[in-house]
Design a protein around this motif. Structure first.
Motif, PDB file in Angstrom:
ATOM      1  N   GLU A   1       0.829  -1.209   0.000  1.00 11.46           N
ATOM      2  CA  GLU A   1       0.000   0.000   0.000  1.00 11.46           C
ATOM      3  C   GLU A   1       0.860   1.254   0.000  1.00 11.46           C
ATOM      4  O   GLU A   1       0.590   2.205  -0.749  1.00 11.46           O
ATOM      5  CB  GLU A   1      -0.915  -0.002   1.220  1.00 11.46           C
TER       6      GLU A   1
ATOM      7  N   LEU B   1      -1.378   3.829  -1.749  1.00 18.23           N
ATOM      8  CA  LEU B   1      -2.764   3.457  -1.465  1.00 18.23           C
ATOM      9  C   LEU B   1      -3.110   3.749  -0.007  1.00 18.23           C
ATOM     10  O   LEU B   1      -2.226   3.744   0.860  1.00 18.23           O
ATOM     11  CB  LEU B   1      -2.975   1.967  -1.740  1.00 18.23           C
TER      12      LEU B   1
ATOM     13  N   GLU C   1      -4.141   3.097   3.751  1.00 17.79           N
ATOM     14  CA  GLU C   1      -3.846   1.960   4.615  1.00 17.79           C
ATOM     15  C   GLU C   1      -5.091   1.101   4.809  1.00 17.79           C
ATOM     16  O   GLU C   1      -6.206   1.608   4.924  1.00 17.79           O
ATOM     17  CB  GLU C   1      -3.333   2.449   5.971  1.00 17.79           C
TER      18      GLU C   1
END
Length: 395
Positions: free
Chosen positions: A218, A223, A225
């Motif tokens: 991530e 991205l 979490e």
């Protein structure tokens, strides 16, 4: 080497995201959390674009494409990988355009020379490519990799296989792919020589942190979490010692009688073994595959040497490199013999019979076709009955 790690009991700092437009190529190798990452990425495929990331492959794991790219054979009896598989993946990646994308296959670790690596990198992103290598302790990988080889037809016992891999130079038989994949220092060197050490990240997987690898992906992809979540996959579980030994002895009979590889793929690996994994979960009483002390020590020593060589490459390492040569905590030996339970044997036999009876379900939409493990026992009995009746009428 740029190393981002802390004390053994402290969390690893979240790494900065890779530049927008990066084509992240996760090359494994095997048994380092690849299946869980592939499952999580594929499950989040529709959510990723909102964060500027694409998962271009149309399946969880583009195995045939990776095998074709590395000029490696398929698993025993499976579909033969072709240039068409590879070309399709390349076009899917190209269609992403300037957005960030991620492709994951542990079979990219099978690329055996820099020329093959250069071709793969050139077609999957060139200067935009960033290579991600995930590593676990060699002593933990060896039992998992042996039982996986047995699932692909290996007939050699575990200790004998360990002696060949660790004590019998040139350490290539009967599984030459093992050190191509798990000579981790040379794996990192091959890819770093092509893309440069600044575009290689090595992640040391800490098995004590079950979600650590998800969080690292991530962070690298930018991205949020907890977007990536584990996907349950009983079919990917390791076999117990008894299950592996049952399969290994079956392999001897199979090879000894010269049966075709396609039959093995359908009835054994994708029939008996797959159904057994899905239907039966190991109990605490089941004997696990145990590595003898001499092999654990040899693997740990080899892994320590690898970690030192990786450090000299100048690649970025996330996590604690000392974990790679860690010796697993010894468990008291299980009491009793490694015997397979009758219900497990029954499920394996049923899986083989069901695979033999399986017939494609005719639908206008191929996506609705079901596998044998999605079909009820009642329906499978009907199929078998109809087939038997047809044969009797013909006679």
């Amino acid at each position: 080497m740029e190393t981002d790690c802390t004390r053994d009991d402290a969390p690893v700092k979240r790494p900065d995201p890779l530049p927008a437009g990066t084509r992240l190529l996760h090359i494994g190798p095997h048994k380092t959390g690849t299946t869980s990452i592939q499952g999580a990425l594929f499950a989040a495929k529709d959510q990723l674009p909102a964060h500027g990331v694409e998962f271009p492959a149309h399946t969880r794991h583009p195995m045939e494409a990776a095998l074709a790219a590395c000029a490696r054979p398929a698993m025993m009896g499976d579909i033969v990988p072709t240039d068409g598989h590879w070309t399709k993946l390349v076009k899917q990646v190209e269609a992403v355009g300037r957005r960030t994308s991620v492709v994951s296959s542990e079979f990219f670790a099978d690329a055996e020379d820099e020329a093959t690596v250069a071709r793969i990198v050139g077609q999957l992103g060139g200067d935009r490519a960033h290579i991600l290598v995930t590593l676990r302790p060699l002593a933990k990988i060896m039992p998992s990799q042996w039982q996986q080889y047995v699932q692909n037809g290996l007939r050699m016992g575990y200790e004998d296989w360990l002696r060949h891999m660790l004590r019998k130079a040139p350490y290539e038989q009967p599984t030459p792919s093992f050190w191509r994949r798990h000579g981790h220092d040379r794996l990192v060197e091959r890819w770093a020589a092509v893309v440069g050490p600044e575009r290689v990240t090595v992640v040391v997987v800490d098995d004590r942190d079950r979600d650590g690898l998800m969080r690292t992906f991530e962070a690298l992809l930018g991205l949020p979490e907890n977007l990536l979540q584990p996907v349950p996959d009983t079919a990917n579980r390791s076999l117990t010692l008894a299950e592996t030994e049952m399969l290994r002895n079956l392999n001897k009979e199979f090879r000894g009688n010269g049966l075709p590889d396609e039959l093995y793929s359908k009835l054994v690996r994708n029939g008996a073994v797959m159904h057994m994994k899905n239907a039966c979960s190991p109990s605490p009483q089941d004997v696990k595959i145990s590595t003898p002390a001499w092999a654990v020590e040899a693997a740990a020593a080899r892994a320590a040497e690898m970690a030192e060589r990786i450090a000299r490459t100048g690649v970025r390492v996330l996590g604690n490199p000392a974990l790679l040569s860690a010796v697993p905590t010894s468990r008291p030996p299980a009491s009793g013999e490694a015997r397979i339970a009758p219900e497990v044997a029954a499920q394996a036999l049923y899986g083989a019979l069901a695979a033999a009876a399986e017939a494609p379900v005719r639908h206008a939409n191929p996506a609705k076709a079901r596998t044998v493990h999605q079909t009820s026992s009642k329906e499978l009995v009907k199929v078998l009955g109809h087939r038997c009746l047809k044969k009797l009428r013909r006679h």
